[in-house]
Design an enzyme around this catalytic site. Sequence first.
Site, PDB file in Angstrom:
ATOM      1  CG  HIS A  25      -3.880 -15.422   8.249  1.00 22.31           C
ATOM      2  ND1 HIS A  25      -3.052 -16.039   7.210  1.00 22.31           N
ATOM      3  CD2 HIS A  25      -3.136 -14.758   8.806  1.00 22.31           C
ATOM      4  CE1 HIS A  25      -1.897 -15.529   7.067  1.00 22.31           C
ATOM      5  NE2 HIS A  25      -1.918 -14.412   8.122  1.00 22.31           N
ATOM      6  CG  HIS A  27      -1.175 -11.327  12.318  1.00 20.44           C
ATOM      7  ND1 HIS A  27       0.014 -12.225  12.460  1.00 20.44           N
ATOM      8  CD2 HIS A  27      -1.316 -11.880  10.750  1.00 20.44           C
ATOM      9  CE1 HIS A  27       0.330 -13.037  11.407  1.00 20.44           C
ATOM     10  NE2 HIS A  27      -0.652 -12.627  10.269  1.00 20.44           N
ATOM     11  CG  HIS A 205       2.376 -16.180   7.990  1.00 17.95           C
ATOM     12  ND1 HIS A 205       2.006 -16.564   9.105  1.00 17.95           N
ATOM     13  CD2 HIS A 205       1.946 -15.080   7.625  1.00 17.95           C
ATOM     14  CE1 HIS A 205       1.060 -15.683   9.497  1.00 17.95           C
ATOM     15  NE2 HIS A 205       1.065 -14.603   8.650  1.00 17.95           N
ATOM     16  CD  GLU A 208       2.302 -12.383   3.481  1.00 15.51           C
ATOM     17  OE1 GLU A 208       3.288 -12.453   4.252  1.00 15.51           O
ATOM     18  OE2 GLU A 208       1.648 -11.347   3.415  1.00 15.51           O
ATOM     19  CG  ASP A 286      -2.770 -11.150   7.148  1.00 14.52           C
ATOM     20  OD1 ASP A 286      -2.010 -11.681   8.192  1.00 14.52           O
ATOM     21  OD2 ASP A 286      -1.914 -10.709   6.022  1.00 14.52           O
ATOM     22  CG  ASP A 287      -1.887  -7.900   9.800  1.00 15.76           C
ATOM     23  OD1 ASP A 287      -1.679  -7.942  10.891  1.00 15.76           O
ATOM     24  OD2 ASP A 287      -1.363  -8.572   8.755  1.00 15.76           O
TER      25      ASP A 287
HETATM   26  N1  HPA Z   1       2.782 -11.910   6.965  1.00 15.59           N
HETATM   27  C1  HPA Z   1       3.786 -12.056   7.982  1.00 15.59           C
HETATM   28  N2  HPA Z   1       3.712 -11.607   9.025  1.00 15.59           N
HETATM   29  C2  HPA Z   1       3.007 -10.980   9.482  1.00 15.59           C
HETATM   30  C3  HPA Z   1       1.719 -10.701   8.726  1.00 15.59           C
HETATM   31  C4  HPA Z   1       1.993 -11.256   7.125  1.00 15.59           C
HETATM   32  O1  HPA Z   1       0.740 -11.231   6.617  1.00 15.59           O
HETATM   33  N3  HPA Z   1       0.762  -9.906   9.352  1.00 15.59           N
HETATM   34  C5  HPA Z   1       1.424  -9.694  10.694  1.00 15.59           C
HETATM   35  N4  HPA Z   1       2.372 -10.454  10.456  1.00 15.59           N
HETATM   36 ZN    ZN Z   2      -0.696 -13.187   8.441  1.00 14.45          ZN
END
Ligand code: HPA
Ligand code: ZN
Length: 348
Positions: A25, A27, A205, A208, A286-287
């Site tokens: 996971h 991006h 996703h 969250e 994630d990011d």
């Molecule tokens: N959630 C949803 N969209 C996203 C995320 C995330 O954590 N990171 C990059 N796009």
């Molecule tokens: Zn994500």
Amino acid sequence: MFQVPRVSADQLPSLLRRMPKAELHLHIEGTLEPELIFALARRNGVSLPYASVEELRQAYAFSNLQSFLDIYYAGASVLLREQDFYDMAMAYFERAAVDHIVHAELFFDPQTHTERGVPIASVIEGLHRACDDARSKLGVDATLILCFLRHLSEESAFATLEQALPYRHRFIGVGLDSSEVGNPPEKFARVFARCRELGLHRVAHAGEEGPPRYIWDALDLLGAERIDHGVQAVHDAALMQRLAAERIPLTVCPLSNVRLCVFPDLSQHNLPRLLEAGLVVTVNSDDPAYFGGYLNENFLQLFAATGMGAQEAYTLAANSFAASFVAPATRQAWVLELQGTFSDLAAA
Ligand code: HPA
Ligand code: ZN
């Protein structure tokens, strides 16, 4: 069953760093460090609404998912050419190699780029070339997952799929990301059905910020094979039972969840609870350029905050391979390598 050896508390950080692992996971646009954003802005003549790297970094104080996404899409606006996508991905792979990531499944958001007039070929070919070089130069195996932006329409998702089809061999699956609440899975049921016919893997996703219902619907209406995040599942006992019984993996992102205020701090994160309930939980970043750490930093900070130990470390790394979309023989080789790391450390 592999008997996890005893590991002292002071050996644990080294074990967490050195154990081979998969990242599922991630991006790729979320790996753009402020320095690279400014370098690409200069190279491409793009003007940014921030005066300096420091000013941009100071804007990284998020209150929820949307407050992050606004800045994340602004950062991605510097990506124009194939070489930009290559450079971004190679920078990530170099970090991944340091973290002993042996396999990564990268999300990319084509609509963020095609909406600005960037050809989808530049996006996919740049990322693909980096995946090739990651394997040959760094020993990191990598594949691509195309994500649809859920705040955009079903029509836009279908158009994106159509544009991507000439490059069908360059990506292994599709995902669903961006603003969750108010954009339920059902909006994309028909696109995902088409992707299933095309033999693409499907992830989404869900849970969250959104309710457990979105997780059910990602499974039943999208045919999702993994749930990205999924931490809201704890509010639904029947869902927890299903996720455990069907061994549906959750790709959990601890530092992301704290930065986006899903949990107040890491000690309050429910990952240990999800693991105890028998779910196939994985740890992911994630990011990472936006959330304060790459994969090993997620492991180190999470373990320091929760008191989890070697058994959980082994389970999480083994889960990352179990949840990956790779051939069984490849998965098995990585699990053996993982067991070797544990045995070597215990013998040292
Ligand atoms: N959630 C949803 N969209 C996203 C995320 C995330 O954590 N990171 C990059 N796009
Ligand atoms: Zn994500």
